[in-house]
Every structure is written in structure tokens, then in C-alpha cells.
Design a protein around this motif. Structure first.
Motif, PDB file in Angstrom:
ATOM      1  N   VAL A  57       0.243   4.999 -12.059  1.00 44.34           N
ATOM      2  CA  VAL A  57      -0.180   4.332 -10.829  1.00 44.34           C
ATOM      3  C   VAL A  57       0.349   2.908 -10.756  1.00 44.34           C
ATOM      4  O   VAL A  57       0.813   2.464  -9.703  1.00 44.34           O
ATOM      5  CB  VAL A  57      -1.723   4.359 -10.684  1.00 44.34           C
ATOM      6  N   THR A  58       0.315   2.164 -11.859  1.00 44.52           N
ATOM      7  CA  THR A  58       0.855   0.803 -11.813  1.00 44.52           C
ATOM      8  C   THR A  58       2.353   0.835 -11.547  1.00 44.52           C
ATOM      9  O   THR A  58       2.879  -0.041 -10.844  1.00 44.52           O
ATOM     10  CB  THR A  58       0.586   0.022 -13.110  1.00 44.52           C
ATOM     11  N   ARG A  59       3.042   1.826 -12.080  1.00 45.67           N
ATOM     12  CA  ARG A  59       4.481   1.936 -11.811  1.00 45.67           C
ATOM     13  C   ARG A  59       4.735   2.303 -10.350  1.00 45.67           C
ATOM     14  O   ARG A  59       5.696   1.833  -9.739  1.00 45.67           O
ATOM     15  CB  ARG A  59       5.117   2.964 -12.750  1.00 45.67           C
TER      16      ARG A  59
ATOM     17  N   THR B 194       6.570   1.882   2.889  1.00 44.43           N
ATOM     18  CA  THR B 194       5.192   1.708   2.444  1.00 44.43           C
ATOM     19  C   THR B 194       4.773   2.867   1.547  1.00 44.43           C
ATOM     20  O   THR B 194       5.006   4.033   1.879  1.00 44.43           O
ATOM     21  CB  THR B 194       4.237   1.620   3.654  1.00 44.43           C
ATOM     22  N   THR B 195       4.172   2.548   0.416  1.00 41.10           N
ATOM     23  CA  THR B 195       3.610   3.561  -0.479  1.00 41.10           C
ATOM     24  C   THR B 195       2.283   4.038   0.101  1.00 41.10           C
ATOM     25  O   THR B 195       1.442   3.218   0.493  1.00 41.10           O
ATOM     26  CB  THR B 195       3.393   2.979  -1.884  1.00 41.10           C
TER      27      THR B 195
ATOM     28  N   ALA C 268      -1.208  16.418  -1.365  1.00 41.57           N
ATOM     29  CA  ALA C 268      -0.040  16.400  -2.252  1.00 41.57           C
ATOM     30  C   ALA C 268       1.113  17.199  -1.644  1.00 41.57           C
ATOM     31  O   ALA C 268       2.271  16.767  -1.683  1.00 41.57           O
ATOM     32  CB  ALA C 268      -0.416  16.946  -3.618  1.00 41.57           C
ATOM     33  N   GLU C 269       0.790  18.337  -1.065  1.00 40.38           N
ATOM     34  CA  GLU C 269       1.836  19.158  -0.433  1.00 40.38           C
ATOM     35  C   GLU C 269       2.444  18.452   0.780  1.00 40.38           C
ATOM     36  O   GLU C 269       3.619  18.637   1.087  1.00 40.38           O
ATOM     37  CB  GLU C 269       1.248  20.506  -0.018  1.00 40.38           C
TER      38      GLU C 269
ATOM     39  N   ASP D   3       2.065   9.785  -1.795  1.00 41.42           N
ATOM     40  CA  ASP D   3       2.559   9.239  -3.060  1.00 41.42           C
ATOM     41  C   ASP D   3       1.501   9.269  -4.155  1.00 41.42           C
ATOM     42  O   ASP D   3       1.839   9.228  -5.347  1.00 41.42           O
ATOM     43  CB  ASP D   3       3.038   7.804  -2.843  1.00 41.42           C
ATOM     44  N   GLY D   4       0.254   9.301  -3.769  1.00 39.88           N
ATOM     45  CA  GLY D   4      -0.828   9.335  -4.735  1.00 39.88           C
ATOM     46  C   GLY D   4      -2.146   9.595  -4.038  1.00 39.88           C
ATOM     47  O   GLY D   4      -2.227   9.623  -2.801  1.00 39.88           O
ATOM     48  N   LEU D   5      -3.194   9.783  -4.834  1.00 36.82           N
ATOM     49  CA  LEU D   5      -4.512  10.125  -4.317  1.00 36.82           C
ATOM     50  C   LEU D   5      -5.555   9.150  -4.842  1.00 36.82           C
ATOM     51  O   LEU D   5      -5.474   8.702  -5.985  1.00 36.82           O
ATOM     52  CB  LEU D   5      -4.910  11.544  -4.754  1.00 36.82           C
TER      53      LEU D   5
END
Length: 321
Positions: free
Chosen positions: A8-10, A115-116, A131-132, A136-138
Motif C-alpha cells: 500500500v505504501t508503494r 489519480t490512484t 477488483a474486477e 487500485d486498492g480496497l
């Protein structure tokens, strides 16, 4: 700067796996998110209750106030969400955390500007769908969380582990019931890449809520929250006259219209801005019982790191084969 590198930090570009939750009124201004981002975590502006002009000024303050990553939390159900999306597309926040809606509504537009995008989920089915869709993350919210916990009331520990298993390779931020470095260590052990802290940052100098709200959080014990609003959008809040009234109405199976009137008669705004901790909605998580002081936000981040170091240092080591 101390670093705890994780997926996550990456992804976010932060030094630490510490995310400050977007909390209506508390972080609907630049003070708290700026302090957290400058300290190495991810500060989050809560756009939910903000007027467009106030949000625009806050976004400008964030852009001018730090070179470190920061985020905006947008509940997609809020009035004028499309106008907020247009403003955000113009201001280009580094990170968007969206909730209460589907990611396909916004995802491609924000990816196009770099934007992430993280999406808030409260179950494995929604996690798989997000996710599908290509998020980029949850951000995975468990039952201990303040504000709006998941309707299933599955705890953070179980929910995080289930979702990490269900969507391997998708970075996960765990949220709900986490107030210190030991909680961060526990979430990383479950497979999350960061923890989101809400109630802990309510009790910060920079949180823009009434002093009486902050004091109520510090006074609370771990069993001093209640969930109310069945059929109306359940919230978790500190026990007070409002939650007592709602609890009595729910226990007596009062008509939904009667319960709705009582539920809508109290507001988070009354508690957060005017200090009505008796009849207002004093939204807070169970972790309020772990919060013992009102501190500067940067000091909270540093304390979490110190506690994290101590937690992992004292874990038993494996011996033998």
C-alpha cells in the motif's frame, strides 16, 4: 524519515502504512489531512458534507501545503456528487477513496488523470467486483468502525482476512477498531498493506470538531458505542440520549416512520460543530476505548510507529524446525 514499506505504501507513495479516515467535519478542511500527510501517512479530506467552494479552497490548500500524497474521500451517494467529481477531475488529487457506490462510475476518468483509486468495501462480493472493475486498492471496513459499519457486522479481523484471500494481489487498507501500532501490526499480519485510523484522529488537535466531541471520545470505554438505525442506514456512535431513544424504539419494533423521525432528528453536524454530545450523533468506533489523550496529529502518527516497533519486537520467534 522512518519508513514501513508495504504494497500500500508503494501504491500510494507514502512512507508509512497509516491512513487517516475521511471523517465528515473532522477532516472536511485541510488541517488534519495536511498534518497526517506531512508526518508520512495519508491524510484524507472528507468531501461528503462540503460545499463546492469550500472543497475547492481545501483542495488548493492541500496542493500548496504539501508535496506528499493525500486523498479525498467521496461518498458517491451525496447530493451533487457529479459536480464534486468534475471539481476533483480539475484539481487532480493524488488519491481518491470512493464509497457508497460502484467504481465504474468514476474509475476511468480518474485513472486518465493519474489519480490512484481506492474503493471502500464491506464484503467479499463487493471486493471481488471492485477488483474486477480495476480499482487500485480496497479499504475494508469492519463492524468495529464508527460511522457506517457493514450491515453484516462482520469484524475487521475476519473481513480483512477473507478479502485478502478472495482478491490476492489487490492492496488492502484495513479499517475498523484500530487505534495504535499493535493494531497496525495485527492488520499487516492478516495480509493488509495499511491500516486506516478514524476515531484515533478524532482526538487530535487538528480535527475540526467541537472540543466536547473530542472529550467524549477520550472518556469512552470500549463498550460505550451503540449501533442504531436498523433499516435506516446503521451507524455506530457513542451512547447518549439519542442512541437510548433509538434503542428503545427498535426494541419495541416501533413503526419505521416513527424511527425515521427520531433518527433524522439528530445529526452528526449537531455533535461535531455545536458540541451536542447528548442528543447529537457522536459517531465513533469501538476503538474510542483505546484513545487516552488528545494529541497533535503528527504525534499520533509517531506514536503509532513507536507502538508498531514495540509490537513486532515482542512477538515470539519461531524456534526449531
Amino acid at each position: 524519515m522512518t519508513r514501513i514499506p508495504t504494497p500500500v505504501t508503494r501504491l500510494l507513495g507514502t512512507d508509512l502504512p497509516v491512513v487517516q479516515a475521511g471523517m465528515s467535519w473532522a477532516s472536511s478542511s485541510p488541517a488534519l489531512p495536511l498534518a497526517v500527510s506531512r508526518a508520512g501517512g495519508l491524510g484524507v479530506v472528507a468531501a461528503g458534507p462540503m460545499r463546492l467552494d469550500d472543497l475547492a479552497r481545501t483542495l488548493d490548500d492541500m496542493t500548496n501545503g504539501t508535496h506528499r500524497p493525500w486523498a479525498v474521500n467521496l461518498p458517491l451517494y451525496r447530493a451533487g456528487a457529479d459536480e464534486v467529481i468534475e471539481l476533483l477531475l480539475d484539481r487532480r488529487p493524488p488519491v481518491l477513496i470512493a464509497s457508497q457506490g460502484g467504481p465504474r462510475r468514476y474509475l476511468q476518468q480518474f485513472h486518465d488523470i493519474g489519480t490512484t483509486c481506492l474503493h471502500v468495501v464491506a464484503g467479499t462480493e463487493h471486493a471481488r467486483k471492485a477488483a474486477e472493475a480495476g480499482v487500485d486498492g480496497l479499504v475494508v471496513v469492519g463492524a468495529e468502525a464508527g460511522g457506517h459499519p457493514p450491515p453484516t457486522m462482520v469484524t475487521t479481523q475476519i473481513l480483512v482476512r477473507a478479502i485478502v484471500t478472495a482478491v490476492p494481489g489487490t492492496p488492502v487498507v484495513a479499517s475498523g477498531g484500530i487505534a495504535d501500532g499493535a493494531g497496525l501490526a495485527a492488520m499487516l499480519a492478516l495480509g493488509a498493506g495499511a491500516a486506516q485510523f478514524g476515531t484515533r484522529f478524532l482526538a487530535s488537535h487538528e480535527a475540526t470538531v467541537h472540543p466536547d466531541y473530542k472529550a467524549a471520545v477520550v472518556r469512552a470505554a470500549i463498550d460505550d458505542t451503540r449501533t442504531v438505525g436498523n433499516g435506516l442506514g446503521v451507524i455506530r456512535a457513542l451512547a447518549n440520549d439519542f442512541t437510548d431513544r433509538m434503542g428503545e424504539l427498535e426494541a419495541s419494533a416501533a413503526d419505521i416512520d416513527v424511527r425515521r423521525k427520531a433518527f433524522q432528528g439528530s445529526t452528526l453536524r449537531d455533535a461535531a460543530l455545536h458540541g451536542d454530545v447528548t442528543d447529537g450523533k457522536v459517531e465513533a468506533g469501538q476503538s474510542a476505548g483505546l484513545v487516552d489523550a488528545i494529541m497533535p496529529a503528527a504525534a499520533i502518527v509517531n506514536r503509532i510507529v513507536t507502538e508498531y516497533r514495540e509490537a513486532i519486537r515482542t512477538l515470539p520467534r519461531v524456534e526449531g524446525g
